[in-house]
Design an enzyme around this catalytic site. Structure first.
Site, PDB file in Angstrom:
ATOM      1  CB  THR A 186      56.685  14.297  53.193  1.00  0.00           C
ATOM      2  OG1 THR A 186      57.234  15.570  52.927  1.00  0.00           O
ATOM      3  CG2 THR A 186      55.302  14.181  52.592  1.00  0.00           C
ATOM      4  NE  ARG A 214      59.333  23.326  47.368  1.00  0.00           N
ATOM      5  CZ  ARG A 214      59.126  22.108  47.838  1.00  0.00           C
ATOM      6  NH1 ARG A 214      58.371  21.935  48.888  1.00  0.00           N
ATOM      7  NH2 ARG A 214      59.676  21.071  47.260  1.00  0.00           N
ATOM      8  CG  ASP A 217      55.606  16.240  45.857  1.00  0.00           C
ATOM      9  OD1 ASP A 217      56.250  16.900  46.699  1.00  0.00           O
ATOM     10  OD2 ASP A 217      55.478  14.999  45.932  1.00  0.00           O
ATOM     11  CB  THR A 236      57.819  11.194  50.523  1.00  0.00           C
ATOM     12  OG1 THR A 236      58.792  11.980  51.222  1.00  0.00           O
ATOM     13  CG2 THR A 236      58.272   9.744  50.466  1.00  0.00           C
ATOM     14  N   GLY A 237      59.589  13.065  48.512  1.00  0.00           N
ATOM     15  CA  GLY A 237      60.878  13.256  47.845  1.00  0.00           C
ATOM     16  C   GLY A 237      61.006  14.695  47.408  1.00  0.00           C
ATOM     17  N   GLY A 239      60.152  17.580  45.800  1.00  0.00           N
ATOM     18  CA  GLY A 239      58.857  17.898  45.235  1.00  0.00           C
ATOM     19  C   GLY A 239      58.892  18.441  43.821  1.00  0.00           C
TER      20      GLY A 239
HETATM   21  N1  ASP Z   1      57.781  16.190  48.716  1.00  0.00           N
HETATM   22  C1  ASP Z   1      57.915  17.146  49.787  1.00  0.00           C
HETATM   23  C2  ASP Z   1      58.035  18.518  49.183  1.00  0.00           C
HETATM   24  O1  ASP Z   1      58.736  18.660  48.199  1.00  0.00           O
HETATM   25  C3  ASP Z   1      59.094  16.903  50.662  1.00  0.00           C
HETATM   26  C4  ASP Z   1      59.274  15.495  51.171  1.00  0.00           C
HETATM   27  O2  ASP Z   1      58.637  14.577  50.700  1.00  0.00           O
HETATM   28  O3  ASP Z   1      60.068  15.311  52.085  1.00  0.00           O
HETATM   29  O4  ASP Z   1      57.486  19.459  49.703  1.00  0.00           O
END
Ligand code: ASP
Length: 319
Positions: A186, A214, A217, A236-237, A239
């Site tokens: 992301t 889906r 975040d 990022t992470g 979500g």
């Molecule tokens: N936060 C993003 C999501 O959950 C994914 C990511 O940050 O890699 O869609």
């Protein structure tokens, strides 16, 4: 007088450290981050606003195939791309967000158009989000255009072993075979301009093998993206955890109500709030005085910073 500053991230996750002889496996990521920061530096010299800096940086990162946004986005369980993005302006408190885009080539640009539209909603989804972007003049492309060979291989690996991709179960014990495939990507940016205005932007393809429909975040104000007069945040992470922790807004709330510094607030959100939910990831946060934090609890986070008149810095690991 504040110094114009831009922070960017290209996702957090299990990032394989290059070993001796394994030349440059991080090269394309670092080179892309640096390109984006150098372009931002030019824009800062010309007096770009925080909103322009954040949006342009995210659009540039969307165009870089190694990252999971725009071209190079991950695939859903159905093998398609569904993209999310949000843009927020701290000075005006305006925001625009789009989720489940399937054809919009520049999701952050489209989110910016929504932010600027008169009497418009803050968040649009699915076909109507693409239709808005098309009306706003953002190019529309076939869904396959977002795909890369590498993402298709990653998706095939997910199909063979979906349980190994159950992020919430595996966050703290990344299995060795996943090392090279669980990189998240992301992208996000937070910016401060010479007038002291802050802005944030985030764009993503979501998570590999995500349920169709889906929404993570990234496009949710207060979860993955936030900007007010005090702080701008992009996350990022995993979500789902960032939504449940209301992560981006929690940084602002800790600063506003508990008087925390941006560093303390950002650290607490990642290492207390998000971690308590068993998830991993990171965020970038920048305050109105130009102080910043980029905490993460994963192995690495692609990230960089540039301040007007200074050389850009790019980092991946903790060191
Ligand atoms: N936060 C993003 C999501 O959950 C994914 C990511 O940050 O890699 O869609």
């Amino acid at each position: 007088m504040v110094i114009p500053t831009l922070l960017i991230h290209g996702g957090a996750g299990t990032i394989r450290r290059p070993v001796v002889g394994d030349e440059g496996s991080l090269g394309p990521y670092e080179a892309a981050l640096e390109r984006v920061l150098r372009r931002a530096d030019q824009a800062m010299r010309q007096g770009a606003s925080a909103l322009d800096l954040a949006c342009q940086a995210v659009e540039d990162l969307e165009n870089e195939p190694p990252f999971n946004a725009g071209i190079g986005a991950v695939l859903t369980a159905r093998g398609e791309h569904e993209l999310d993005a949000a843009v927020a302006c701290g000075a005006t408190r305006r925001a625009g967000a789009l989720a489940g885009l399937r054809h919009t080539l520049h999701p952050a640009r489209a989110a910016r158009c929504l932010l600027e539209a008169v009497d418009a909603p803050v968040l649009l989804i699915g076909g109507e989000a693409d239709a808005f972007a098309a009306r706003a003049g953002v190019p529309q492309v076939a869904n396959e255009v977002f795909g890369t060979e590498w993402r298709r291989r990653q998706w095939a690996a997910w199909r063979r072993e979906p349980q190994a991709w159950a992020w919430l179960d595996h966050h703290d014990t990344p299995a060795a075979p996943l090392d090279d495939t669980t990189k998240m990507g992301t992208v996000g940016a937070v910016a401060l301009d010479a007038q002291g205005r802050l802005a944030a932007a985030t764009s993503t393809g979501g998570m590999t093998g995500k349920w169709p429909g889906r929404v993570g975040d990234s496009p949710l104000l207060g979860a993955g993206t936030w900007a007010d007069e005090r702080v701008a945040v992009s996350c990022t992470g995993q979500g789902e955890a960032f939504i449940r922790a209301c992560a981006a807004h929690s940084v602002a709330a800790r600063m506003r109500w508990a008087g925390a510094s941006v560093q303390d607030a950002a650290q607490a959100v990642i290492h207390e709030d998000v971690e308590r939910l068993g998830a991993s990831g990171g965020l970038i946060a920048l305050d109105a005085q130009g102080r910043w934090a980029m905490p993460f609890n994963s192995e690495g986070m692609y990230r960089g910073v540039v301040r007007l008149g200074e050389s850009p810095h790019v980092r991946v690991f903790r060191d």
